[in-house]
Design a protein around this motif. Sequence first.
Motif, PDB file in Angstrom:
ATOM      1  N   ARG A  40     -17.189  10.259   2.285  1.00 52.80           N
ATOM      2  CA  ARG A  40     -16.394  10.025   3.490  1.00 52.80           C
ATOM      3  C   ARG A  40     -15.522  11.239   3.781  1.00 52.80           C
ATOM      4  NH1 ARG A  40     -15.394   4.281   3.683  1.00 52.80           N
ATOM      5  NH2 ARG A  40     -13.623   4.582   5.032  1.00 52.80           N
ATOM      6  N   PRO A  41     -15.325  11.528   5.069  1.00 49.24           N
ATOM      7  CA  PRO A  41     -14.556  12.723   5.414  1.00 49.24           C
ATOM      8  C   PRO A  41     -13.147  12.729   4.844  1.00 49.24           C
ATOM      9  CG  PRO A  41     -15.705  11.878   7.329  1.00 49.24           C
ATOM     10  CD  PRO A  41     -15.915  10.878   6.242  1.00 49.24           C
ATOM     11  N   PHE A  42     -12.554  11.546   4.621  1.00 48.31           N
ATOM     12  CA  PHE A  42     -11.172  11.614   4.146  1.00 48.31           C
ATOM     13  C   PHE A  42     -11.067  12.188   2.746  1.00 48.31           C
ATOM     14  CE2 PHE A  42     -11.940   7.119   2.878  1.00 48.31           C
ATOM     15  CZ  PHE A  42     -11.439   7.128   1.595  1.00 48.31           C
ATOM     16  N   ALA A  87     -13.003  14.808   1.753  1.00 48.18           N
ATOM     17  CA  ALA A  87     -12.997  16.246   2.027  1.00 48.18           C
ATOM     18  C   ALA A  87     -11.625  16.657   2.541  1.00 48.18           C
ATOM     19  CB  ALA A  87     -14.078  16.593   3.048  1.00 48.18           C
ATOM     20  N   ALA A  88     -11.028  15.806   3.380  1.00 51.74           N
ATOM     21  CA  ALA A  88      -9.706  16.125   3.918  1.00 51.74           C
ATOM     22  C   ALA A  88      -8.676  16.179   2.796  1.00 51.74           C
ATOM     23  CB  ALA A  88      -9.306  15.089   4.965  1.00 51.74           C
ATOM     24  N   ALA A  89      -8.783  15.270   1.831  1.00 52.53           N
ATOM     25  CA  ALA A  89      -7.847  15.272   0.711  1.00 52.53           C
ATOM     26  C   ALA A  89      -8.014  16.547  -0.112  1.00 52.53           C
ATOM     27  CB  ALA A  89      -8.069  14.043  -0.165  1.00 52.53           C
ATOM     28  N   ARG A  90      -9.275  16.965  -0.267  1.00 54.63           N
ATOM     29  CA  ARG A  90      -9.506  18.192  -1.027  1.00 54.63           C
ATOM     30  C   ARG A  90      -8.859  19.371  -0.304  1.00 54.63           C
ATOM     31  NH1 ARG A  90     -14.802  18.098  -3.275  1.00 54.63           N
ATOM     32  NH2 ARG A  90     -13.633  17.105  -4.926  1.00 54.63           N
ATOM     33  N   CYS A  91      -9.003  19.400   1.021  1.00 59.54           N
ATOM     34  CA  CYS A  91      -8.362  20.452   1.807  1.00 59.54           C
ATOM     35  C   CYS A  91      -6.860  20.436   1.609  1.00 59.54           C
ATOM     36  CB  CYS A  91      -8.648  20.264   3.289  1.00 59.54           C
ATOM     37  SG  CYS A  91     -10.146  21.046   3.791  1.00 59.54           S
ATOM     38  N   HIS A 123      -7.413   8.492  -4.330  1.00 58.15           N
ATOM     39  CA  HIS A 123      -8.036   8.313  -3.024  1.00 58.15           C
ATOM     40  C   HIS A 123      -9.243   7.375  -3.058  1.00 58.15           C
ATOM     41  CE1 HIS A 123      -5.670  11.129  -0.665  1.00 58.15           C
ATOM     42  NE2 HIS A 123      -5.625  11.878  -1.740  1.00 58.15           N
TER      43      HIS A 123
END
Lengths: 547, 280, 346
Positions: free
Chosen positions: B165-167, B169-173, B185
């Motif tokens: 899920r994109p969130f 990837a967003a958390a990794r960012c 997460h």
Amino acid sequence: MSASPEAPVIALEGLTVGFGGAPVLDGIDLELRPREIFGVVGETGAGKSVLARAILGQLPPGGRIEAGRILLEGRPIDALDAPQAARYRGGRVALIGTNAKALLDPVARVGDQIGRVLRAHGKPDGRTDRRSVRDRAVALMREVGINDPERRARAYPHELSGGMAQRIVIAMALAGEPEVLLADDATLGLDATVQAQVLERLVERSRERGLSVLLITHDLGIVRHYCDRLAVMRGGRLVEVSEVSRFMAHPADGYSRDLLAAARARPALQPPRKSDDRPPIVDVRDLTMHFQVPGSPQPIRAVDGISFSVAPGETLALVGESGSGKTTAGQCLLRLLDNTDGRIVFDGRDITDMKEAAFRPLRRHMQMVFQEPYVALNPRRRVRDLLAEPLALVEPMTGAERGRRVAELLAAVNLDAAVADIRPGELTAGEQKRVGIARALATKPRFVVFDEPTTALDIRVRAQIIDLIRGLQSSMNLAALFITHDLNSVRSLAHRVAVMHLGKILEQGETRAIFESPREDYTRKLLAAELPIDAETSEPASAGSAA
Amino acid sequence: MARRSSSLLRPGLLIGLALLAVQFVAIVFAPWIAPFSPIEANPLDSLQPPNLVHWLGTDELGMDIFSRIVFATRVNLLIGFAAVALSLAIGVPVGVLVGYYRGLGGALVMRFFDFIQSFPVFVLGMALVAVLGQEIWSVVIVLCMLFVPMFARIVRAEVLSLRERPFIAAARCSGANDFAIMFRHILPNAMTPVIVQVSVSIGMAILLTAGLSFIGAGVRLPSPEWGLMVSSGAQQMILGIWWVALFPGLAIVFSVLSFALLSDEAQRLADTARRKEGAR
Amino acid sequence: MPIREFWRRQPRLLRILAVRLALIVPQMFGVTLVAFLLIRLLPGDPARLILGNFATDESIALYRQKLGLDKDVWTQFAIYLDNVLHGDLGTSPFTSKPIIEDLADRAPATLELILYAVIFTVGLGILIAVVSVVRRGSAFDWGARAYGFAAGAIPDFWVALLLVFFLYTVLGWAPAPFGRMDLMLAPPPRITGFLTIDALFAGDWEAFRSAAGRLILPVATITIVNAGAVTKMTHSVFSEIWDAPFVAHMRACGVPERQIIRAALRNSLPPIISVSSFILGFLLGAAVLVETIFSWGGLGQYAVQAVINSDYAALQGFVLVASAFILIVYSIADILYEIVDPRIRT
């Protein structure tokens, strides 16, 4: 195309539909005349889809008609006798819905699915033997513009592209030989060039067969190009019903004017930046990303050797249709994907082979705004926590400092401070988008990837988000990679444009140069598929008849 | 919002909670509730039908059935809770790790789980209890062998879909490391089906324990255990002596039902929450 | 890649079969290994464990040699594997017959029971689920849901006892719960081992009536207890599909309701296949209880006897055969699953 005095095919008289609470449709009066293409425009939640379902007599669970009636050729549809009622759906009035792939039975061949509808309505000529049904289904598929229909008829839905699936759905709608078509956002989510082809074909067939079409959409460009009359819908009411040409010139209602203005917004192009001799902040050489697919010897070449660079403070737009690899390229830049080949240099440092732990400190300088507003935010966490998380990348902070930063960030994206305490699920799409932007800006990065920041938003919200990004760009002197297929936002935000197709960059240059004198055929096709609402380019793209 | 408050008053949930409360009272106050000793044989009172002294009658050995049912609540629920708690403690982290790091190790663990699960539940249980000895803890271990793969599988399936899920990837960012991504997460988002399954599993544990004891591969006499009690009445049933097997069986049904009702309610809440999340 | 090309050109069905059959071999190997380790992990001397407490020292020494207990574990496994491949699962000290013969004698009883039980369980479960989804909110729907719920909470051995008590002891409608057929009747000549079918082959109506009658209570027990699970599972799959956009779209196109039900059922087929195979495998284990109560004389009862008698060789044999059976059932289910779902790539 002036209004003919003929009796309407479908007439709604004071139609009111509710789900227990406030009415979702509130006293709708509407007449659909023979052979006319009638547009219904409105934003999310205006009740457009419920309108189509109500006409079809297929309201979602819990919904019921509270007042008013629906007339088919002057007779209320609830007074139809049994055989007439059985013919009504699909045989008199047919629906073409959104997201065609979900509308097809995943385990049946598409030819057979058209066949089911043919059988249900006794077409052709009441003959239901295998042979004639199949021949008729194939003929319908050819009619909606499917190449090699004999072979395609044996395909399963998952083997078809979105545009192809949409054509099958149109074929199913035509199968019962109805007099009225209800197209409910039928091309939503399709690429612009495909959308133009599908719409073109749909309108062509309807005109040929003399059908009346109710074209429900949120895109005024579509209405401008294909419809004779239109209605603007808001909060379950029709705020304006008018001839399209008259509406475009003089919208009568205030809300209609806002809608038209937001759709029309064509801010002046970003002026080319003065070139300076500062080195680029991001420099990408021959970036390649291949995915191995189980069961297939050939990898998918999502990104196939692209090179570009972004100067400090500059915005580069990466434009292309779905599947062009533009999102993959953005994810490679931020090391969310490990690229197969090529180099990525950020601020003079080669980050291509950096380990995650070594790269993490650099993340504060490069951030990303994710595509889907909702799924990019963890549904279990409060906005406050989501915004505070990246702050840990900057430096240790006290709780009070963190709280202050969160409040600042919310203010920067024009959100109320109270938003901090709620979870993403309770926000609107536009607010979620803003939270996503605030999160990316939390560490005061120098470079941001915006992945489709304006998709899936209503026209007016889209205009607001573009304004917001434009403001932040100049106030923070951001360098940005702007990934999109929305050409309108490219015009207002990008200094330079790179056109991407099937994993490669076909051409790149100053925004004005690309828009005014594109070199590549594909770029021209992309520009032509846009359906502008301004009168000077009124001829619709003729790409459809070519396919 | 209006629906949530009314869902608290649903009859299913009320019945479930009431049954659960009865069981907890039985566990805590067993010695005060039960009029007789649960394990003392009294051959003179053998096979008495329900009467005023022995409310639910007596079994072949003259033990008071009501007293045994009350005390057995301790044994059966202890086994159920212990097995599920232990399985959660092992299965959930294993599921997260195996789902997050999809490597050879993970694949081997999943093969191994496939393997355990492809054995007939009952036969595996019988064989293991035969090997480990007829003790309460043997039964707990047997149940863990069934539940650990189950929980791990559920968590893994959730993690597999959540990690894309994109969130994430967003958390990794946003600088989250693997540990934060997995446990801050992903895990909270993966727990809903596990929570639903916990309650079901306690019910399953009670049924399996009773079944094992019934065929003589579980808890041993004279320990009070519901399955064992049904078993001791099995021979008499055909002769028309119905009370020995009937009442402990009812105890099993009510106990399992209470946990099933709770899990159903948990599922309903999860569904509404998901619909609300997905509505946007 | 010529091999790949060749492979991709083969018909889908052939590719599915080939992959599954290729997988069975290592899985069978694994099953054998586990059955072997089961005995090895027991504390004590395997030879003594297997031969029992009354065996003489010589016979134990002889047996140790046969098992290769003086050699390393892998040699022992090789010996065991070799024996298994030759159909030698050892001899039971209790029945003093080769275990493979014991198992072969009893297998048809169990298979007959669980096959009938699966047919009724799955059939009834699907029927209830489909009717309750199509008539959502009706009294039937409520009843079905309550049943699906309660059935999961009832122990099968208890249901069996209640059925015996009411239908045999009190009402006398059902035949006695002692075995597969009236002892006074001569069993039909063995062809399939299924008494009902063999009786029909032999044209022996009385034997058929008796065998079928004896099946009623155990099959009813299993169906009552397990059809609830099938109902619940089919209900959730089928109702999700029933609410899918494509079903609404078929309705919008005017396709008749019967056809829509058929299409939705066709879409629910893959999970129904999985659950049926799971139930079949599960019943092999669960039938242990039912067999015991009805003195069925099948594999389950054999296994219970083995546990009670500490007859480890028999237990080992049973575990091996039961696991192999389940493996085959699951493999068939996997093959069917891939055939009915065109979305699975092969």
